[in-house]
Design a protein around this motif. Structure first.
Motif, mmCIF file in Angstrom:
data_model
loop_
_atom_site.group_PDB
_atom_site.id
_atom_site.type_symbol
_atom_site.label_atom_id
_atom_site.label_comp_id
_atom_site.label_asym_id
_atom_site.label_seq_id
_atom_site.Cartn_x
_atom_site.Cartn_y
_atom_site.Cartn_z
ATOM 1 N N GLU A 91 0.839 -1.203 0.000
ATOM 2 C CA GLU A 91 0.000 0.000 0.000
ATOM 3 C C GLU A 91 0.870 1.248 0.000
ATOM 4 O OE1 GLU A 91 -2.199 -0.288 3.660
ATOM 5 O OE2 GLU A 91 -0.524 0.490 4.843
ATOM 6 N N LYS A 92 0.218 2.394 -0.261
ATOM 7 C CA LYS A 92 0.910 3.674 -0.165
ATOM 8 C C LYS A 92 0.686 4.254 1.226
ATOM 9 C CE LYS A 92 1.543 5.869 -4.678
ATOM 10 N NZ LYS A 92 1.170 7.025 -5.519
ATOM 11 N N ASN A 93 1.719 4.867 1.776
ATOM 12 C CA ASN A 93 1.551 5.529 3.065
ATOM 13 C C ASN A 93 1.262 7.017 2.859
ATOM 14 O OD1 ASN A 93 4.025 6.734 2.457
ATOM 15 N ND2 ASN A 93 5.190 5.380 3.820
ATOM 16 N N MET A 94 1.215 7.765 3.925
ATOM 17 C CA MET A 94 0.856 9.186 3.842
ATOM 18 C C MET A 94 1.924 10.019 3.134
ATOM 19 S SD MET A 94 -0.924 9.751 7.590
ATOM 20 C CE MET A 94 -1.395 11.443 7.210
ATOM 21 N N SER A 95 3.115 9.461 2.996
ATOM 22 C CA SER A 95 4.198 10.173 2.285
ATOM 23 C C SER A 95 4.295 9.744 0.829
ATOM 24 C CB SER A 95 5.536 9.911 2.981
ATOM 25 O OG SER A 95 5.506 10.342 4.318
ATOM 26 N N ASP A 96 3.269 8.982 0.368
ATOM 27 C CA ASP A 96 3.226 8.471 -1.000
ATOM 28 C C ASP A 96 4.343 7.474 -1.307
ATOM 29 O OD1 ASP A 96 0.886 9.511 -1.944
ATOM 30 O OD2 ASP A 96 1.789 11.275 -2.878
ATOM 31 N N ASP A 97 4.871 6.856 -0.259
ATOM 32 C CA ASP A 97 5.845 5.782 -0.441
ATOM 33 C C ASP A 97 5.111 4.446 -0.344
ATOM 34 O OD1 ASP A 97 8.184 7.398 -0.609
ATOM 35 O OD2 ASP A 97 8.109 7.671 1.570
ATOM 36 N N TYR A 98 5.601 3.451 -1.084
ATOM 37 C CA TYR A 98 5.004 2.121 -1.006
ATOM 38 C C TYR A 98 5.570 1.371 0.197
ATOM 39 C CZ TYR A 98 3.291 2.922 -5.739
ATOM 40 O OH TYR A 98 2.659 3.437 -6.838
ATOM 41 N N GLN A 99 4.707 0.624 0.845
ATOM 42 C CA GLN A 99 5.165 -0.154 1.988
ATOM 43 C C GLN A 99 4.512 -1.536 1.999
ATOM 44 O OE1 GLN A 99 4.063 2.507 5.156
ATOM 45 N NE2 GLN A 99 1.981 1.719 5.329
ATOM 46 N N ALA A 100 5.291 -2.512 2.471
ATOM 47 C CA ALA A 100 4.769 -3.867 2.659
ATOM 48 C C ALA A 100 4.236 -3.963 4.072
ATOM 49 C CB ALA A 100 5.886 -4.881 2.443
ATOM 50 N N VAL A 101 3.039 -4.525 4.195
ATOM 51 C CA VAL A 101 2.366 -4.606 5.495
ATOM 52 C C VAL A 101 2.436 -6.035 6.040
ATOM 53 C CG1 VAL A 101 0.197 -4.261 6.734
ATOM 54 C CG2 VAL A 101 0.800 -2.743 4.819
ATOM 55 N N PHE A 102 2.925 -6.143 7.281
ATOM 56 C CA PHE A 102 2.958 -7.420 7.993
ATOM 57 C C PHE A 102 2.083 -7.275 9.245
ATOM 58 C CE2 PHE A 102 6.936 -7.093 5.678
ATOM 59 C CZ PHE A 102 7.062 -8.340 5.083
ATOM 60 N N PRO A 103 0.830 -7.745 9.201
ATOM 61 C CA PRO A 103 -0.072 -7.598 10.356
ATOM 62 C C PRO A 103 0.420 -8.393 11.561
ATOM 63 C CG PRO A 103 -1.263 -8.236 8.359
ATOM 64 C CD PRO A 103 0.187 -8.452 8.087
ATOM 65 N N ILE A 104 0.259 -7.798 12.745
ATOM 66 C CA ILE A 104 0.624 -8.484 13.983
ATOM 67 C C ILE A 104 -0.634 -8.837 14.771
ATOM 68 C CG2 ILE A 104 1.982 -8.395 16.107
ATOM 69 C CD1 ILE A 104 3.648 -8.395 13.542
ATOM 70 N N ARG A 105 -1.426 -7.807 15.099
ATOM 71 C CA ARG A 105 -2.709 -8.048 15.775
ATOM 72 C C ARG A 105 -3.532 -6.767 15.721
ATOM 73 N NH1 ARG A 105 -0.368 -8.396 21.943
ATOM 74 N NH2 ARG A 105 -0.468 -6.172 22.420
ATOM 75 N N ASP A 106 -4.835 -6.918 15.694
ATOM 76 C CA ASP A 106 -5.744 -5.771 15.637
ATOM 77 C C ASP A 106 -5.273 -4.761 14.592
ATOM 78 O OD1 ASP A 106 -7.228 -6.961 17.668
ATOM 79 O OD2 ASP A 106 -6.065 -5.962 19.235
ATOM 80 N N MET A 107 -4.962 -3.529 15.040
ATOM 81 C CA MET A 107 -4.524 -2.470 14.114
ATOM 82 C C MET A 107 -3.003 -2.305 14.121
ATOM 83 S SD MET A 107 -7.349 -1.395 12.817
ATOM 84 C CE MET A 107 -6.945 0.195 12.095
ATOM 85 N N SER A 108 -2.295 -3.270 14.643
ATOM 86 C CA SER A 108 -0.834 -3.174 14.759
ATOM 87 C C SER A 108 -0.141 -3.931 13.632
ATOM 88 C CB SER A 108 -0.376 -3.730 16.110
ATOM 89 O OG SER A 108 -0.951 -2.994 17.166
ATOM 90 N N ASN A 109 0.886 -3.299 13.069
ATOM 91 C CA ASN A 109 1.610 -3.877 11.931
ATOM 92 C C ASN A 109 3.092 -3.570 12.009
ATOM 93 O OD1 ASN A 109 -0.945 -4.417 10.156
ATOM 94 N ND2 ASN A 109 -1.088 -2.244 10.675
ATOM 95 N N VAL A 110 3.854 -4.355 11.284
ATOM 96 C CA VAL A 110 5.213 -3.964 10.926
ATOM 97 C C VAL A 110 5.127 -3.455 9.495
ATOM 98 C CG1 VAL A 110 7.551 -4.763 10.414
ATOM 99 C CG2 VAL A 110 6.370 -5.563 12.481
ATOM 100 N N LEU A 111 5.564 -2.216 9.280
ATOM 101 C CA LEU A 111 5.470 -1.569 7.972
ATOM 102 C C LEU A 111 6.867 -1.412 7.388
ATOM 103 C CD1 LEU A 111 2.932 1.224 9.024
ATOM 104 C CD2 LEU A 111 2.416 -0.961 7.907
ATOM 105 N N CYS A 112 7.085 -2.053 6.262
ATOM 106 C CA CYS A 112 8.396 -2.034 5.616
ATOM 107 C C CYS A 112 8.316 -1.091 4.411
ATOM 108 C CB CYS A 112 8.746 -3.447 5.173
ATOM 109 S SG CYS A 112 10.495 -3.814 5.212
ATOM 110 N N VAL A 113 8.856 0.110 4.568
ATOM 111 C CA VAL A 113 8.800 1.122 3.502
ATOM 112 C C VAL A 113 9.839 0.768 2.445
ATOM 113 C CG1 VAL A 113 8.939 3.567 2.939
ATOM 114 C CG2 VAL A 113 8.073 2.856 5.178
ATOM 115 N N ILE A 114 9.368 0.524 1.231
ATOM 116 C CA ILE A 114 10.235 -0.031 0.186
ATOM 117 C C ILE A 114 11.026 1.057 -0.532
ATOM 118 C CG2 ILE A 114 10.247 -1.408 -1.937
ATOM 119 C CD1 ILE A 114 7.553 -2.609 -0.852
ATOM 120 N N LYS A 115 12.306 0.817 -0.630
ATOM 121 C CA LYS A 115 13.216 1.764 -1.272
ATOM 122 C C LYS A 115 12.860 1.934 -2.736
ATOM 123 C CE LYS A 115 18.186 2.724 -1.180
ATOM 124 N NZ LYS A 115 19.498 2.173 -0.773
ATOM 125 N N GLY A 116 12.732 3.193 -3.180
ATOM 126 C CA GLY A 116 12.338 3.467 -4.558
ATOM 127 C C GLY A 116 13.467 3.284 -5.548
#
Length: 278
Positions: free
Chosen positions: A194-219
């Motif tokens: 998905e895109k984040n608020m800075s318009d960077d793409y990130q891979a989302v790894f859900p942990i629980r509820d609304m918590s995630n590890v967000l890996c912002v992918i180098k352009g």
């Protein structure tokens, strides 16, 4: 008095050089032959021991002999012995990259990945054009060797997104102490890109509820010269479009990312400059 041939007499006095002295090239070929299963570890040890026992052994030959023995011990699964022989090779010729390569292999066997990475990078830093048959591909080969170091280090040290998230969730100070600002690797299954608020793409790894590890992918990088980039910028030209690495990824895909731990906020752990290792 019985006469002896001159060569026999000199050999008896220990003055003659061995007739069939082991060469540095033979030793290099030996550990390569071990990789190709054309020689056994026992045969490599025998050749290297012969070289070390010969009076004519030069520094180069001693270096190659210890390196060959280190490689043979590596194949035998004897990490401590492999490391000792690699260190002997390094001590003999400290400026030669191969010794550090054998040392890196030994540390890999001993599962000391930090030392593996240090020795592997040291090997890369010492590589010269003459270490490769085709000098024109030197920079590419050096880049590949560096990637080899990264690949094995980050593959072996990868942790799950949940592990690093839990560390931060339990104690953010402890998380920063262990991971903050460090380049690490994580292994897991992508939920989505998905895109984040800075318009960077990130891979989302859900942990629980609304918590995630967000890996912002180098352009993608603009590999043109800085002068050409400046010229195009002044002329109002856009840089050539390059596919974003994120476009090659998809939900459900298992990956290993390496990236720099940015911090913990609102239940999310952010890792910046993520690149796929595997």
């Amino acid at each position: 008095m019985k006469k002896f041939p001159l060569l026999a007499a000199l050999l008896a006095l220990g003055l003659a050089q061995p007739v069939f002295a082991v060469t540095a090239d033979e030793l290099k070929d030996a550990w390569s032959a071990l990789d190709e299963k054309k020689m056994t570890a026992k045969q490599v040890h025998a050749l290297a021991d012969k070289a070390l026992q010969e009076n004519s052994s030069t520094k180069e030959i001693i270096h190659e002999a210890h390196g060959a023995k280190s490689h043979a011990f590596f194949y035998e699964g004897k990490g401590k012995e492999a490391l000792a022989e690699a260190q002997a090779a390094i001590n003999t010729v400290p400026e030669a990259p191969r010794g550090y390569g054998f040392s890196a292999d030994a540390y890999m066997l001993l599962e000391d990945y930090a030392s593996f990475y240090e020795q592997c990078q040291k090997m890369v830093s010492l590589l010269k054009k003459e270490d490769f048959k085709d000098g024109e591909t030197f920079l590419q080969k050096k880049k590949e060797a560096s990637h080899h170091c990264d690949y094995w280090y980050y593959t072996k040290t990868a942790v799950s997104p949940a592990k690093i998230w839990n560390t931060y969730n339990e104690n953010e100070a402890a998380g920063d102490e262990e991971y903050g600002g460090r380049t690490i690797s994580i292994r897991g299954k992508i939920a989505k890109i998905e895109k984040n608020m800075s318009d960077d793409y990130q891979a989302v790894f859900p942990i629980r509820d609304m918590s995630n590890v967000l890996c912002v992918i180098k352009g993608p990088k603009d590999n043109r010269s800085k002068l050409l980039q400046l010229s195009d910028s002044l002329d109002g030209k856009k840089a050539p479009k390059v596919q974003h690495p994120a476009a090659k990824l998809k939900g459900g895909q298992n990956v290993i990312f390496k990236g720099k731990v940015s911090g913990f906020a609102l239940g999310n752990l952010v890792i910046e400059d993520c690149e796929v290792v595997e």
